[in-house]
Design a protein around this motif. Structure first.
Motif: not given
Ligand SMILES: Cc1cc2nc3c(=O)[nH]c(=O)nc-3n(C[C@H](O)[C@H](O)[C@H](O)COP(=O)(O)OP(=O)(O)OC[C@H]3O[C@@H](n4cnc5c(N)ncnc54)[C@H](O)[C@@H]3O)c2cc1C
Length: 420
Positions: A191-193, A198-199, A354-356
């Protein structure tokens, strides 16, 4: 010899349309009546929050069949009409409270209805729901550069609308009573992904709070007051707080209903001549050895086909692994399996979630129990692995465990983890 029987299908959406298609494909020559309360012929709903809502895909692409298909296949398509009662002993279904129509076999494909918010101001004209193509038409007009959109509920619909709204240039605030988006479906780890995704697109999340009241002026929405006391400006609010199965017909007919219309693995209800499929059905799944109700596109597609066969008396054992997909910005995913909220012990990642630099990550996540059985798997921006993921879930259902270290190792082909 001609078949004198009449099969009635209530619910003219994907499940109903696929059942009808299967009846004809498998040689049924009797009368078919497909009844739908919407005025549109059967269409698929996923585009309503994706390609169509993004303005990328034409409206026509959503329909299950072209308009001539129903007459060419001798299907009586009765639209804008609600089935209001069933009399199982007389074998009749009443349409719009008027004339009862005889059926030999009946299929309930009545799907789901949205849950509505009931707070002061929730009748404001700026409040939107998204279930039908007409609602998507309206939303497509609303989502424009500079609009202030409040999304209530960070589930799949809320997040896909959020992605569409941001893509159109609207500012979006998402209000969610839980601590993360999709937490009940995916758990904290995955869920954190979605929160980060979206952030990275400048979405303003307000977690652990809900809408207490909507405020407006001259009939227009201006803002919402949240339960934490804060106020969020909004031109429109899109509410996606879940759905409920449309079981009212089945209940009034005295069929077994418990979180959906109960069926056996052959999609037959407690009445031998009435079947149910799609969102409305809670069917016994032999794989999971329990009743499951699935609110997803693939279940409407495959369940509709299976129900058509079952109505013809073919031996059906509906044992699909539940499957769904979602697209948000440049992030596409497929999920296969079935896990109750918090019904797993760990999540094994294959790849980095992770979003990079705002770019959607490429990974596969597996929900695993303490014995190492795979309960579900999700591939995000990694393609052509759905088949082995489904096989791993099937193996997990059969009690086969996998080594978590190998499961998480991208150098080990998923096929190598399958039992011999
Ligand atoms: C915006 C949106 C996006 C979605 N995106 C995805 C996705 O990306 N992936 C995914 O897996 N799933 C997605 N879904 C879920 C998927 O669309 C549903 O699971 C699917 O539509 C269920 O099909 P169904 O035919 O069972 O029911 P429904 O589509 O709900 O259709 C039932 C029909 O029956 C009609 N009906 C009900 N009662 C009566 C009555 N008494 N008389 C006559 N007609 C009646 C209803 O009006 C409706 O037209 C999405 C849903 C929505 C709304």
């Amino acid at each position: 010899m001609s078949d004198e029987r009449t099969f009635v299908i209530v619910g003219a959406s994907l499940a109903g349309a696929k059942a009808v298609e299967t009846l004809r494909a498998d040689g049924f020559t009797g009368r078919i009546i497909l009844v739908g309360e919407e005025t549109e012929r059967p269409y698929e709903r996923p585009p309503l929050s994706k390609g169509y809502l993004l303005g990328k895909d034409p409206r026509d692409k959503a329909y299950v069949h072209d308009v001539q298909w129903y007459s060419s296949n001798d299907v009586d398509l009765v639209l804008g009409v609600q089935a209001t009662a069933i009399d199982p002993s007389a074998h009749t279904v009443t349409l719009d409270g008027v004339e009862p129509v005889h059926y030999d076999r009946l299929l309930l494909a009545t799907g789901s209805r949205v849950r509505r918010l009931d707070v002061p101001g929730s009748d404001n004209l700026g409040i939107r729901y998204l279930r039908t193509i007409t609602e998507s038409d309206t939303l497509l007009r609303d989502l424009r550069e500079g609009a202030q959109v409040l999304v209530v509920g960070a589930g799949w619909i809320g997040l896909e609308v959020t992605a569409a709204a941001r893509t159109h240039g609207a500012a979006v605030t998402v209000v969610e009573v839980d601590t993360l988006p999709l937490r009940r479906v995916l758990g904290d780890e995955v869920a954190g992904v979605y929160a980060e995704l979206h952030r990275a697109h400048d979405v303003d999340f307000r977690f652990s709070t809900g809408v207490q009241e909507f405020g407006g002026m001259g009939g227009r929405l201006t803002h919402a007051v949240l339960s934490d006391g804060s106020e969020v400006p909004a031109d429109i609010a899109v509410v996606g707080v879940g759905i409920r199965p449309a079981t009212e017909l089945a209940e009034s007919a005295g069929l077994d209903v418990s979180n959906g219309v109960i069926t056996d693995a052959g999609l037959r209800t407690s009445d031998p001549d009435i079947f149910a499929c799609g969102d409305v059905a809670s069917s016994f799944n032999p794989l999971f050895r329990r009743h499951i109700r699935v609110e997803h596109w693939a279940n409407a597609l495959n369940g509709g086909k299976a129900a058509g066969k079952a109505m013809l008396g073919q031996d059906v054992s509906y044992d699909r692994v539940p499957y769904f997909y979602s697209d948000q910005y440049d992030h596409g995913m497929e999920y296969s399996g079935y896990v109750e909220p918090e019904g797993y012990d760990s999540v094994v990642f294959r790849g980095d979630p992770s979003i990079v630099d705002g770019k959607a990550p490429e990974f596969v996540a597996f929900w695993v129990d303490r014995d190492g059985r795979v309960l579900a798997g999700m591939n995000a921006n990694v393609w052509d692995v759905n088949e082995p993921i489904q096989q791993l879930v099937r193996a997990g259902c059969a009690g086969e465990a996998v080594d978590p270290a190998r499961l998480g190792d991208p150098d080990v082909p998923l096929q190598d983890l399958l039992p011999e």
